[in-house]
Write a protein that holds these residues in place. Sequence first.
Motif, PDB file in Angstrom:
ATOM      1  N   TYR A   1       0.663  -1.135  -0.128  1.00  0.00           N
ATOM      2  CA  TYR A   1       0.059  -0.048   0.037  1.00  0.00           C
ATOM      3  C   TYR A   1       0.893   1.213   0.156  1.00  0.00           C
ATOM      4  O   TYR A   1       1.991   1.482   0.576  1.00  0.00           O
ATOM      5  N   VAL A   2       0.639   2.357  -0.617  1.00  0.00           N
ATOM      6  CA  VAL A   2       1.055   3.529  -0.733  1.00  0.00           C
ATOM      7  C   VAL A   2      -0.142   4.782  -0.395  1.00  0.00           C
ATOM      8  O   VAL A   2      -1.187   4.576  -1.161  1.00  0.00           O
ATOM      9  N   PRO A   3      -0.199   5.567   0.315  1.00  0.00           N
ATOM     10  CA  PRO A   3      -1.044   6.651   0.718  1.00  0.00           C
ATOM     11  C   PRO A   3      -0.825   7.616  -0.887  1.00  0.00           C
ATOM     12  O   PRO A   3       0.107   7.446  -1.507  1.00  0.00           O
ATOM     13  N   PRO A   4      -2.044   8.357  -1.055  1.00  0.00           N
ATOM     14  CA  PRO A   4      -2.196   9.296  -2.063  1.00  0.00           C
ATOM     15  C   PRO A   4      -0.757  10.189  -2.418  1.00  0.00           C
ATOM     16  O   PRO A   4      -0.551  10.521  -3.434  1.00  0.00           O
ATOM     17  N   ASP A   5      -0.182  10.687  -1.445  1.00  0.00           N
ATOM     18  CA  ASP A   5       0.620  11.449  -1.528  1.00  0.00           C
ATOM     19  C   ASP A   5       2.305  11.052  -1.693  1.00  0.00           C
ATOM     20  O   ASP A   5       3.272  11.515  -1.800  1.00  0.00           O
TER      21      ASP A   5
END
Length: 236
Positions: A117-121
């Motif tokens: 997973y990666v966050p939007p930023d």
Amino acid sequence: MSEDPAARRPLWITVVLLGLSVALIAVFLLLGNWQIRRLAWKQDLITAVDERAFGDPADLPAQFDPERHAYLRVSVDGDFLDVAPILVKAVTEIGPGYWVMSPMKVEAGILWVNRGYVPPDLKDPGQWAAPATPVEGLLRPDAPGGTVMERNRPDADRWVSRDTQAMSAARGLDGALPYFLDADPLTGPGDWPRGGMTVISFRNSHLAYALTWYAMAALFAAALVYVIRTGLKGTG
């Protein structure tokens, strides 16, 4: 004195009503029994998945069967291909963001690996750590098309489900396997993407449903007995 309505009712109507009542009770009991069988099936499924997911890693299956191999822990060695990863919309326990899907060339074909997973930023690949091999994780069946609420848009590179065939086509790859790998963490604890976030959870409400159906059968049977006894007293 008012006349008893039951006395004016034709006998055949009474017989039909009693027959329908008995049939409904039988249906409620059958539905309860079906839920008990579903409960046993779900408990067996949970046990089987736990054994697959937390056992020693196996090799990729020669022939993938979702019933037997979903959440199977495997260890895979191969080469990540030098193509742009695909970001799939995700909602996780730490917030919304994306799953990072990268293709790996293995002996059986193209295996898409969910690196985590990666966050939007942090969706720029330049902010990610390089993945290490071999990769250990859980096999998951692919999800063609999209979700109930939204469809994949390969033409716009917008993805809401892990559709391995469509992802391979979008990146000009052949031989996509009909499953993907949810990888354990491939890098350090503070690096992105963050792997090992697979949630293994199965809704199991079958016992509650079974008790509900049995309760309805019992209440209906009690009401039927009451009506019959009242009718017999009225004719006495």
